[in-house]
Design a protein around this motif. Structure first.
Motif, mmCIF file in Angstrom:
data_model
loop_
_atom_site.group_PDB
_atom_site.id
_atom_site.type_symbol
_atom_site.label_atom_id
_atom_site.label_comp_id
_atom_site.label_asym_id
_atom_site.label_seq_id
_atom_site.Cartn_x
_atom_site.Cartn_y
_atom_site.Cartn_z
ATOM 1 N N GLY A 118 -13.878 -2.946 -16.099
ATOM 2 C CA GLY A 118 -12.745 -3.386 -16.914
ATOM 3 C C GLY A 118 -11.392 -3.096 -16.302
ATOM 4 N N TYR A 119 -11.342 -2.161 -15.360
ATOM 5 C CA TYR A 119 -10.072 -1.800 -14.736
ATOM 6 C C TYR A 119 -9.826 -2.508 -13.408
ATOM 7 N N LEU A 120 -10.706 -3.413 -12.996
ATOM 8 C CA LEU A 120 -10.564 -4.042 -11.677
ATOM 9 C C LEU A 120 -9.238 -4.773 -11.532
ATOM 10 N N ILE A 121 -8.830 -5.508 -12.570
ATOM 11 C CA ILE A 121 -7.579 -6.277 -12.495
ATOM 12 C C ILE A 121 -6.386 -5.340 -12.378
ATOM 13 N N THR A 122 -6.334 -4.322 -13.239
ATOM 14 C CA THR A 122 -5.187 -3.409 -13.216
ATOM 15 C C THR A 122 -5.166 -2.574 -11.938
ATOM 16 N N GLN A 123 -6.337 -2.238 -11.407
ATOM 17 C CA GLN A 123 -6.380 -1.497 -10.142
ATOM 18 C C GLN A 123 -5.812 -2.336 -8.993
ATOM 19 N N ALA A 124 -6.172 -3.624 -8.977
ATOM 20 C CA ALA A 124 -5.672 -4.495 -7.913
ATOM 21 C C ALA A 124 -4.154 -4.666 -8.006
ATOM 22 N N ILE A 125 -3.641 -4.825 -9.227
ATOM 23 C CA ILE A 125 -2.195 -4.979 -9.407
ATOM 24 C C ILE A 125 -1.467 -3.705 -9.003
ATOM 25 N N ALA A 126 -2.005 -2.550 -9.412
ATOM 26 C CA ALA A 126 -1.375 -1.276 -9.067
ATOM 27 C C ALA A 126 -1.372 -1.049 -7.566
ATOM 28 N N ASP A 127 -2.463 -1.426 -6.897
ATOM 29 C CA ASP A 127 -2.521 -1.269 -5.442
ATOM 30 C C ASP A 127 -1.483 -2.161 -4.762
ATOM 31 N N PHE A 128 -1.310 -3.370 -5.276
ATOM 32 C CA PHE A 128 -0.294 -4.281 -4.729
ATOM 33 C C PHE A 128 1.105 -3.690 -4.892
ATOM 34 N N LEU A 129 1.391 -3.163 -6.087
ATOM 35 C CA LEU A 129 2.712 -2.592 -6.339
ATOM 36 C C LEU A 129 2.946 -1.329 -5.504
ATOM 37 N N ALA A 130 1.885 -0.551 -5.295
ATOM 38 C CA ALA A 130 2.027 0.706 -4.553
ATOM 39 C C ALA A 130 2.327 0.469 -3.082
ATOM 40 N N THR A 131 1.864 -0.667 -2.535
ATOM 41 C CA THR A 131 2.015 -0.918 -1.099
ATOM 42 C C THR A 131 3.085 -1.961 -0.785
ATOM 43 N N HIS A 132 3.785 -2.473 -1.818
ATOM 44 C CA HIS A 132 4.811 -3.496 -1.596
ATOM 45 C C HIS A 132 6.053 -2.832 -0.993
ATOM 46 N N GLU A 133 6.380 -3.204 0.240
ATOM 47 C CA GLU A 133 7.483 -2.540 0.942
ATOM 48 C C GLU A 133 8.835 -2.801 0.283
ATOM 49 N N LYS A 134 9.077 -4.023 -0.175
ATOM 50 C CA LYS A 134 10.387 -4.355 -0.729
ATOM 51 C C LYS A 134 10.619 -3.657 -2.066
ATOM 52 N N LEU A 135 9.578 -3.577 -2.908
ATOM 53 C CA LEU A 135 9.731 -2.906 -4.203
ATOM 54 C C LEU A 135 9.875 -1.391 -4.020
ATOM 55 N N ASN A 136 9.120 -0.838 -3.085
ATOM 56 C CA ASN A 136 9.199 0.597 -2.786
ATOM 57 C C ASN A 136 9.041 1.452 -4.046
ATOM 58 N N LEU A 137 7.980 1.198 -4.803
ATOM 59 C CA LEU A 137 7.746 1.922 -6.048
ATOM 60 C C LEU A 137 6.946 3.199 -5.809
ATOM 61 N N ASP A 138 7.252 4.229 -6.585
ATOM 62 C CA ASP A 138 6.492 5.471 -6.551
ATOM 63 C C ASP A 138 5.474 5.547 -7.684
ATOM 64 N N GLY A 139 5.644 4.729 -8.718
ATOM 65 C CA GLY A 139 4.722 4.791 -9.829
ATOM 66 C C GLY A 139 5.106 3.838 -10.948
ATOM 67 N N ILE A 140 4.406 3.980 -12.084
ATOM 68 C CA ILE A 140 4.576 3.068 -13.213
ATOM 69 C C ILE A 140 4.644 3.876 -14.509
ATOM 70 N N LEU A 141 5.571 3.514 -15.372
ATOM 71 C CA LEU A 141 5.626 4.011 -16.749
ATOM 72 C C LEU A 141 5.022 2.936 -17.648
ATOM 73 N N PHE A 142 4.082 3.308 -18.525
ATOM 74 C CA PHE A 142 3.469 2.295 -19.386
ATOM 75 C C PHE A 142 3.070 2.919 -20.722
ATOM 76 N N PRO A 143 3.062 2.123 -21.786
ATOM 77 C CA PRO A 143 2.720 2.663 -23.108
ATOM 78 C C PRO A 143 1.245 3.045 -23.196
ATOM 79 N N SER A 144 0.953 4.041 -23.999
ATOM 80 C CA SER A 144 -0.428 4.480 -24.196
ATOM 81 C C SER A 144 -1.112 3.592 -25.232
ATOM 82 N N VAL A 145 -2.336 3.166 -24.929
ATOM 83 C CA VAL A 145 -3.098 2.376 -25.900
ATOM 84 C C VAL A 145 -3.816 3.284 -26.892
ATOM 85 N N GLN A 146 -3.784 4.593 -26.668
ATOM 86 C CA GLN A 146 -4.453 5.547 -27.556
ATOM 87 C C GLN A 146 -3.537 6.047 -28.673
#
Length: 258
Positions: A118-146
């Motif tokens: 179930g996490y395959l899509i979000t893992q792929a997106i996070a990996d893309f964001l983590a390695t994108h040179e122009k965005l240069n992101l260190d992480g993500i803030l996101f709401p909790s579903v719990q």
């Protein structure tokens, strides 16, 4: 619990690379830091059963971090000054709709038994964001579903591997003494504490150099900010869907999907 308090940086920080289970934003074996902006959200995320204990700790950010706030994606709209007949507005509207759907995908609830697939899509997106040179992101803030968003302003945070370093991971930083109970006359009282060890000279420190150097530290665990929570109850919020009862009759012609 005692083992965790002996060296809390190792047990409360990210797991070593190559270990650990897959998560919402990381594949199996990829070391990242998962946290939350308040205790309530952090406890809800581990889904503890009643009767268990959960340890939370405060981590201080010690260098600037660049985070993507997913809450902002869903609220993006084209500028109100753009005409509805302007082709630019249509393009921007489509991009905003995509970002809103992206936010929904990244925060969609997944059952524990389905986490690996179930996490395959979000893992792929996070990996893309983590390695994108122009965005240069260190992480993500996101709401909790719990946690219901109207009951807690807390958010989850993931720091990608490159920004997940924690100070004091060396074995020389272990505590000198850890205890969970204290004798009081004829009984034991629950009184968790740990004593910091005497700082060691650089000559006494380990000379071991890892094959893969750890990421530059971004976090420092506040050793005076560790709390043990005894879970005494869990609250649920539900959406109710009644089951429609159809009694038998000779005129009934079909069943199943309407």
């Amino acid at each position: 619990m005692e083992e965790a308090l002996t060296h809390p940086e190792k047990h409360l920080g990210p797991v070593p690379g190559g270990k650990g289970s897959p998560g919402r934003m990381n594949a199996k074996g990829i070391s990242v830091f998962y946290g939350a902006t308040d205790d309530h959200t952090a406890i809800a995320e581990v889904r503890p059963p009643v009767g268990s204990m959960v340890v939370t700790a405060r981590f201080d950010v010690i260098r600037p971090l660049r985070l993507l706030n997913l809450n902002d994606l869903a609220s993006m709209r084209p500028h109100r000054g753009l005409s509805y007949f302007n082709p630019i507005r249509r393009s921007l509207t489509e991009r905003c709709a995509f970002l809103k759907d992206l936010q929904r995908q990244l925060t969609m609830p997944v059952m524990p038994d389905s986490a690996e697939s179930g996490y395959l899509i979000t893992q792929a997106i996070a990996d893309f964001l983590a390695t994108h040179e122009k965005l240069n992101l260190d992480g993500i803030l996101f709401p909790s579903v719990q946690v219901q968003q109207d009951t807690s302003p807390g958010q989850n945070v993931i720091l990608f591997n490159k920004a997940s370093g924690v100070e004091r991971l060396e074995d020389t930083q272990k505590a000198e003494y850890v205890s969970l109970w204290e004798p009081d006359e004829d009984r034991l009282v629950y009184y968790p504490e740990y004593w910091e060890a005497e700082p060691k000279d650089s000559d006494q420190s380990s000379r071991y150099v890892p094959l893969v150097p750890p990421p530059e530290p971004s976090l420092r665990l506040a050793r005076d900010g560790i709390v043990i929570h005894k879970i005494q109850g869990v609250r649920f919020s539900t959406e109710i869907d009644p089951v429609h009862y159809v009694p038998w009759s000779q005129d009934r012609k079909y069943h199943g999907f309407r």
